[in-house]
Scaffold this motif. Structure first.
Motif, PDB file in Angstrom:
ATOM      1  N   UNK A 126       0.817  -1.210   0.000  1.00 35.14           N
ATOM      2  CA  UNK A 126       0.000   0.000   0.000  1.00 35.14           C
ATOM      3  C   UNK A 126       0.848   1.256   0.000  1.00 35.14           C
ATOM      4  N   UNK A 127       1.938   1.232   0.749  1.00 34.58           N
ATOM      5  CA  UNK A 127       2.846   2.386   0.777  1.00 34.58           C
ATOM      6  C   UNK A 127       3.491   2.605  -0.593  1.00 34.58           C
ATOM      7  N   UNK A 128       3.812   1.518  -1.300  1.00 39.38           N
ATOM      8  CA  UNK A 128       4.374   1.639  -2.652  1.00 39.38           C
ATOM      9  C   UNK A 128       3.347   2.227  -3.612  1.00 39.38           C
ATOM     10  N   UNK A 129       2.099   1.802  -3.489  1.00 34.17           N
ATOM     11  CA  UNK A 129       1.022   2.337  -4.321  1.00 34.17           C
ATOM     12  C   UNK A 129       0.888   3.840  -4.096  1.00 34.17           C
ATOM     13  N   UNK A 130       0.914   4.261  -2.836  1.00 31.88           N
ATOM     14  CA  UNK A 130       0.832   5.691  -2.515  1.00 31.88           C
ATOM     15  C   UNK A 130       2.029   6.449  -3.078  1.00 31.88           C
ATOM     16  N   UNK A 131       3.216   5.881  -2.954  1.00 30.31           N
ATOM     17  CA  UNK A 131       4.426   6.551  -3.447  1.00 30.31           C
ATOM     18  C   UNK A 131       4.362   6.735  -4.964  1.00 30.31           C
ATOM     19  N   UNK A 132       3.861   5.730  -5.679  1.00 35.21           N
ATOM     20  CA  UNK A 132       3.741   5.836  -7.139  1.00 35.21           C
ATOM     21  C   UNK A 132       2.728   6.918  -7.522  1.00 35.21           C
ATOM     22  N   UNK A 133       1.610   6.975  -6.815  1.00 34.47           N
ATOM     23  CA  UNK A 133       0.605   8.009  -7.092  1.00 34.47           C
ATOM     24  C   UNK A 133       1.163   9.390  -6.754  1.00 34.47           C
ATOM     25  N   UNK A 134       1.906   9.477  -5.654  1.00 32.46           N
ATOM     26  CA  UNK A 134       2.506  10.759  -5.272  1.00 32.46           C
ATOM     27  C   UNK A 134       3.516  11.217  -6.325  1.00 32.46           C
TER      28      UNK A 134
END
Length: 148
Positions: free
Chosen positions: A64-72
């Motif tokens: 989930x943190x990786x998903x957020x980082x990619x969106x950011x």
């Protein structure tokens, strides 16, 4: 108008399209963005001898943190900033958690991707976007995924 835009993300192409639309709105309106990822509590273990519940939860949260980082990163590439937040859903429905987050952050708009499933597929996969539309006290902008 829309000063604070909440964008739920799940890493899918449809979710990324929603991020792109939210970026366009934020650029035009001077809005703030918050990217949110909700991950669900993993309660089913295949074999407790090989993996622990805690280890599995750490892995799910890390994804989930990786998903957020990619969106950011998409937001930063557009020259904007975004707050990020990861939320664990235990027994709560994802749509309810997103509404609670929108209220906490005082969002004016939620921009979310929808896969547009119908019939039995929608029943099986749930409908976070549909649930949000039904219960959100603020406007929800649905971004459809591309047809295959």
């Amino acid at each position: 108008m829309y000063q604070k835009i909440l964008v739920p993300v799940d890493g899918s192409p449809t979710s990324n399209r929603a991020v792109q639309e939210a970026i366009k709105l934020a650029q035009r309106l001077g809005s703030q963005l918050e990217l949110v990822h909700v991950y669900e509590d993993i309660i089913y273990l295949i074999n407790k001898d090989y993996i622990s519940y805690e280890e599995l939860q750490r892995t799910v949260r890390s994804c989930g943190e990786k998903i957020l980082a990619e969106a950011e990163m998409l937001v930063k590439e557009a020259g904007l900033e975004a707050e990020t937040r990861i939320i664990q859903a235990s027994k709560e429905r994802v749509a309810q958690l997103l509404v609670a987050e929108a209220e906490r952050w005082q969002a004016d708009l939620i921009v979310i991707g929808t896969h547009g499933h119908t019939g039995f597929s929608r029943l099986l996969l749930g409908g976070v976007a549909e649930g949000l539309v039904r219960i959100a006290p603020i406007p929800v902008l649905l971004i459809r995924g591309q047809e295959h």
